[in-house]
Structures are given as C-alpha cells and as structure tokens.
Design a protein around this motif. Structure first.
Motif, PDB file in Angstrom:
ATOM      1  N   ARG A   1       0.824  -1.209   0.000  1.00 17.86           N
ATOM      2  CA  ARG A   1       0.000   0.000   0.000  1.00 17.86           C
ATOM      3  C   ARG A   1       0.860   1.262   0.000  1.00 17.86           C
ATOM      4  O   ARG A   1       0.633   2.176   0.765  1.00 17.86           O
ATOM      5  CB  ARG A   1      -0.922   0.016   1.222  1.00 17.86           C
ATOM      6  N   LYS A   2       1.834   1.309  -0.886  1.00 16.83           N
ATOM      7  CA  LYS A   2       2.697   2.490  -0.977  1.00 16.83           C
ATOM      8  C   LYS A   2       2.010   3.599  -1.768  1.00 16.83           C
ATOM      9  O   LYS A   2       1.222   3.322  -2.668  1.00 16.83           O
ATOM     10  CB  LYS A   2       4.008   2.120  -1.668  1.00 16.83           C
ATOM     11  N   PRO A   3       2.330   4.861  -1.449  1.00 14.79           N
ATOM     12  CA  PRO A   3       1.807   5.954  -2.273  1.00 14.79           C
ATOM     13  C   PRO A   3       2.306   5.815  -3.710  1.00 14.79           C
ATOM     14  O   PRO A   3       3.398   5.292  -3.946  1.00 14.79           O
ATOM     15  CB  PRO A   3       2.392   7.211  -1.622  1.00 14.79           C
ATOM     16  N   PRO A   4       1.529   6.254  -4.680  1.00 11.93           N
ATOM     17  CA  PRO A   4       1.954   6.153  -6.082  1.00 11.93           C
ATOM     18  C   PRO A   4       3.253   6.915  -6.339  1.00 11.93           C
ATOM     19  O   PRO A   4       3.518   7.935  -5.714  1.00 11.93           O
ATOM     20  CB  PRO A   4       0.802   6.795  -6.851  1.00 11.93           C
ATOM     21  N   GLU A   5       4.029   6.415  -7.270  1.00  9.70           N
ATOM     22  CA  GLU A   5       5.297   7.050  -7.649  1.00  9.70           C
ATOM     23  C   GLU A   5       5.053   8.206  -8.615  1.00  9.70           C
ATOM     24  O   GLU A   5       4.115   8.178  -9.401  1.00  9.70           O
ATOM     25  CB  GLU A   5       6.207   6.027  -8.335  1.00  9.70           C
TER      26      GLU A   5
ATOM     27  N   GLU B   1      -1.638  16.245 -10.900  1.00  5.28           N
ATOM     28  CA  GLU B   1      -0.354  15.749 -10.398  1.00  5.28           C
ATOM     29  C   GLU B   1      -0.366  14.228 -10.234  1.00  5.28           C
ATOM     30  O   GLU B   1       0.596  13.555 -10.572  1.00  5.28           O
ATOM     31  CB  GLU B   1      -0.008  16.410  -9.056  1.00  5.28           C
ATOM     32  N   LEU B   2      -1.450  13.703  -9.698  1.00  5.01           N
ATOM     33  CA  LEU B   2      -1.554  12.256  -9.455  1.00  5.01           C
ATOM     34  C   LEU B   2      -1.558  11.449 -10.746  1.00  5.01           C
ATOM     35  O   LEU B   2      -1.179  10.274 -10.740  1.00  5.01           O
ATOM     36  CB  LEU B   2      -2.808  11.954  -8.644  1.00  5.01           C
ATOM     37  N   THR B   3      -1.984  12.059 -11.842  1.00  8.75           N
ATOM     38  CA  THR B   3      -2.063  11.330 -13.108  1.00  8.75           C
ATOM     39  C   THR B   3      -0.966  11.722 -14.094  1.00  8.75           C
ATOM     40  O   THR B   3      -1.059  11.385 -15.278  1.00  8.75           O
ATOM     41  CB  THR B   3      -3.456  11.538 -13.756  1.00  8.75           C
ATOM     42  N   LYS B   4       0.076  12.397 -13.615  1.00  8.37           N
ATOM     43  CA  LYS B   4       1.182  12.780 -14.497  1.00  8.37           C
ATOM     44  C   LYS B   4       1.895  11.570 -15.077  1.00  8.37           C
ATOM     45  O   LYS B   4       2.368  11.603 -16.200  1.00  8.37           O
ATOM     46  CB  LYS B   4       2.192  13.658 -13.752  1.00  8.37           C
ATOM     47  N   THR B   5       2.022  10.529 -14.290  1.00  4.55           N
ATOM     48  CA  THR B   5       2.618   9.298 -14.792  1.00  4.55           C
ATOM     49  C   THR B   5       1.472   8.360 -15.171  1.00  4.55           C
ATOM     50  O   THR B   5       0.316   8.623 -14.877  1.00  4.55           O
ATOM     51  CB  THR B   5       3.499   8.625 -13.719  1.00  4.55           C
TER      52      THR B   5
ATOM     53  N   PRO C   1      -7.862   8.218 -14.090  1.00  2.00           N
ATOM     54  CA  PRO C   1      -9.078   8.703 -13.433  1.00  2.00           C
ATOM     55  C   PRO C   1      -9.862   7.616 -12.697  1.00  2.00           C
ATOM     56  O   PRO C   1     -10.457   7.880 -11.655  1.00  2.00           O
ATOM     57  CB  PRO C   1      -9.892   9.288 -14.594  1.00  2.00           C
ATOM     58  N   ASP C   2      -9.861   6.389 -13.217  1.00  2.00           N
ATOM     59  CA  ASP C   2     -10.576   5.282 -12.556  1.00  2.00           C
ATOM     60  C   ASP C   2     -10.012   4.957 -11.180  1.00  2.00           C
ATOM     61  O   ASP C   2     -10.701   4.342 -10.365  1.00  2.00           O
ATOM     62  CB  ASP C   2     -10.512   4.015 -13.408  1.00  2.00           C
ATOM     63  N   ASP C   3      -8.765   5.323 -10.929  1.00  5.32           N
ATOM     64  CA  ASP C   3      -8.102   5.011  -9.658  1.00  5.32           C
ATOM     65  C   ASP C   3      -8.338   6.064  -8.588  1.00  5.32           C
ATOM     66  O   ASP C   3      -7.914   5.886  -7.444  1.00  5.32           O
ATOM     67  CB  ASP C   3      -6.583   4.891  -9.873  1.00  5.32           C
TER      68      ASP C   3
ATOM     69  N   LYS D   1      -9.820  14.283 -19.519  1.00  7.34           N
ATOM     70  CA  LYS D   1      -9.594  12.873 -19.140  1.00  7.34           C
ATOM     71  C   LYS D   1     -10.324  12.489 -17.857  1.00  7.34           C
ATOM     72  O   LYS D   1     -10.524  11.306 -17.590  1.00  7.34           O
ATOM     73  CB  LYS D   1      -8.104  12.575 -19.012  1.00  7.34           C
ATOM     74  N   PHE D   2     -10.747  13.482 -17.064  1.00  9.72           N
ATOM     75  CA  PHE D   2     -11.445  13.190 -15.811  1.00  9.72           C
ATOM     76  C   PHE D   2     -12.961  13.116 -15.976  1.00  9.72           C
ATOM     77  O   PHE D   2     -13.685  12.893 -15.012  1.00  9.72           O
ATOM     78  CB  PHE D   2     -11.099  14.245 -14.750  1.00  9.72           C
ATOM     79  N   ARG D   3     -13.440  13.301 -17.196  1.00  9.99           N
ATOM     80  CA  ARG D   3     -14.892  13.293 -17.415  1.00  9.99           C
ATOM     81  C   ARG D   3     -15.482  11.891 -17.353  1.00  9.99           C
ATOM     82  O   ARG D   3     -16.689  11.730 -17.214  1.00  9.99           O
ATOM     83  CB  ARG D   3     -15.224  13.966 -18.743  1.00  9.99           C
ATOM     84  N   GLN D   4     -14.648  10.875 -17.477  1.00 15.61           N
ATOM     85  CA  GLN D   4     -15.094   9.496 -17.324  1.00 15.61           C
ATOM     86  C   GLN D   4     -14.143   8.787 -16.374  1.00 15.61           C
ATOM     87  O   GLN D   4     -12.937   8.974 -16.427  1.00 15.61           O
ATOM     88  CB  GLN D   4     -15.118   8.778 -18.664  1.00 15.61           C
ATOM     89  N   GLY D   5     -14.707   7.973 -15.508  1.00 20.73           N
ATOM     90  CA  GLY D   5     -13.901   7.172 -14.593  1.00 20.73           C
ATOM     91  C   GLY D   5     -13.724   7.784 -13.222  1.00 20.73           C
ATOM     92  O   GLY D   5     -13.819   7.095 -12.219  1.00 20.73           O
ATOM     93  N   LEU D   6     -13.470   9.081 -13.156  1.00 17.21           N
ATOM     94  CA  LEU D   6     -13.285   9.754 -11.872  1.00 17.21           C
ATOM     95  C   LEU D   6     -14.617   9.827 -11.131  1.00 17.21           C
ATOM     96  O   LEU D   6     -15.627  10.223 -11.705  1.00 17.21           O
ATOM     97  CB  LEU D   6     -12.743  11.163 -12.083  1.00 17.21           C
ATOM     98  N   GLU D   7     -14.606   9.456  -9.870  1.00 16.39           N
ATOM     99  CA  GLU D   7     -15.792   9.574  -9.020  1.00 16.39           C
ATOM    100  C   GLU D   7     -15.670  10.849  -8.195  1.00 16.39           C
ATOM    101  O   GLU D   7     -14.677  11.035  -7.481  1.00 16.39           O
ATOM    102  CB  GLU D   7     -15.899   8.378  -8.071  1.00 16.39           C
ATOM    103  N   VAL D   8     -16.641  11.743  -8.304  1.00 18.45           N
ATOM    104  CA  VAL D   8     -16.725  12.948  -7.476  1.00 18.45           C
ATOM    105  C   VAL D   8     -18.076  12.857  -6.788  1.00 18.45           C
ATOM    106  O   VAL D   8     -19.112  12.973  -7.440  1.00 18.45           O
ATOM    107  CB  VAL D   8     -16.620  14.241  -8.304  1.00 18.45           C
ATOM    108  N   GLU D   9     -18.067  12.620  -5.484  1.00 18.12           N
ATOM    109  CA  GLU D   9     -19.315  12.367  -4.773  1.00 18.12           C
ATOM    110  C   GLU D   9     -19.293  12.962  -3.374  1.00 18.12           C
ATOM    111  O   GLU D   9     -18.230  13.265  -2.832  1.00 18.12           O
ATOM    112  CB  GLU D   9     -19.569  10.855  -4.647  1.00 18.12           C
ATOM    113  N   SER D  10     -20.486  13.057  -2.785  1.00 19.43           N
ATOM    114  CA  SER D  10     -20.595  13.395  -1.370  1.00 19.43           C
ATOM    115  C   SER D  10     -20.166  12.174  -0.565  1.00 19.43           C
ATOM    116  O   SER D  10     -20.011  11.073  -1.110  1.00 19.43           O
ATOM    117  CB  SER D  10     -22.040  13.761  -1.030  1.00 19.43           C
TER     118      SER D  10
END
Length: 161
Positions: A35-39, A83-87, A92-94, A120-129
């Motif tokens: 469970r390491k932070p992403p590189e 920043e999280l999706t630079k690599t 977005p699904d993650d 690229k965030f219009r599909q896969g990314l969850e933005v919710e309460s």
C-alpha cells in the motif's frame, strides 16, 4: 458480528479506525509494502505515510443555496488530480474526490466539464458526497472539507457521528 481483519486501507490509516471504533482489535490483512503511495507526479510530503494534508491559506467557503462551496479548494483539488495522473501509474478510474457538501461536488464536476485540459477526468473519476461514495474504494481519495472561515466553524462536521 464485528469486523476483525481489514484488507482495503493502508495499515497506518487503519490504526485510527482500529483505535477509534474497534478498541484496538482490528487487524490488517494487507502489508504496508503493498500500500505504498503512487510514484511520480504528486509531491507526497512523506513517502512512507499514505496521507497528505494540503495547506490552503486563502480559500474561504461560500454559501451556495443550502450548501457550501470553496472555489480555491476546488482548484487545489484539480491540481492534485493532474499531479496524481502525471505518470501512467494512476488514471481517473483510480481516483475519487469526496466532500461532505453537494455544492462542492457540483462545482468540481462543473469545472471538469468546462475545462478542456481536464477532459480525461470526465469518465472514470468519481466525485461524490460522503454518502454518495460510501462503499466504494479507490487507490487515492482526495477529501475536500470545504469549510474554511475565520471563526473556525465546521458546521455539521463537528458532529462526531
């Protein structure tokens, strides 16, 4: 029946849940090695710690109908997503964005819809309460607290439940 072993959270995050809700009896079924932070991309303050708090000095909340928004925090959230999706390690699904305020959910979704650089965030990314996200899991969660004011009031977030 009480949960005795968890497999989803990083063990350091699970320590809090174990102490706060399980009287220290919750065990980890996953190692911190898995469970390491992403590189790359996002500048994790401490690589061994799976949590990062981002300072937002001038981002005051605004009332929006019966909810709240924080435009500066929304901008910081979009920055973190990029920043999280630079690599190629994360897509977005993650990722998930969770906030207690429906106004902030709507604001972040609107900004993603309106800006070509965020397509690229219009599909896969969850933005919710918080309620809308319950039961899901992602590799990285960005939590937007929204509330930020001179009085230090956090609204219903002050209720421990």
């Amino acid at each position: 029946v009480l949960l005795d072993t968890q497999y989803r959270m990083h063990p350091l995050i699970a320590e809090f849940a174990s102490a706060a809700f399980y009287n220290g009896r919750l065990r980890n079924g996953v190692s911190h090695i898995h469970r390491k932070p992403p590189e790359g991309g996002f500048p994790w303050p401490q690589r061994q710690m799976p949590v990062a708090f981002l300072n937002l000095e001038k981002g005051e909340e605004k009332r929006e109908g019966s909810s709240y928004i924080n435009p500066q925090e929304a901008e910081k959230t979009l920055w973190a997503l990029l920043e999280l999706t630079k690599t190629e390690q994360l897509g977005p699904d993650d990722l998930g964005v969770v906030t207690p305020y429906k106004g902030q959910v709507n604001l972040v979704k609107r900004l993603i819809r309106e800006r070509p650089g965020l397509a690229k965030f219009r599909q896969g990314l969850e933005v919710e309460s918080v309620d809308g996200f319950q039961g899901q899991e992602k590799e990285v969660i960005i939590f937007c607290a929204v509330r930020n004011n001179r009085e230090g009031k956090v609204g219903f977030l002050a209720d421990w439940r």
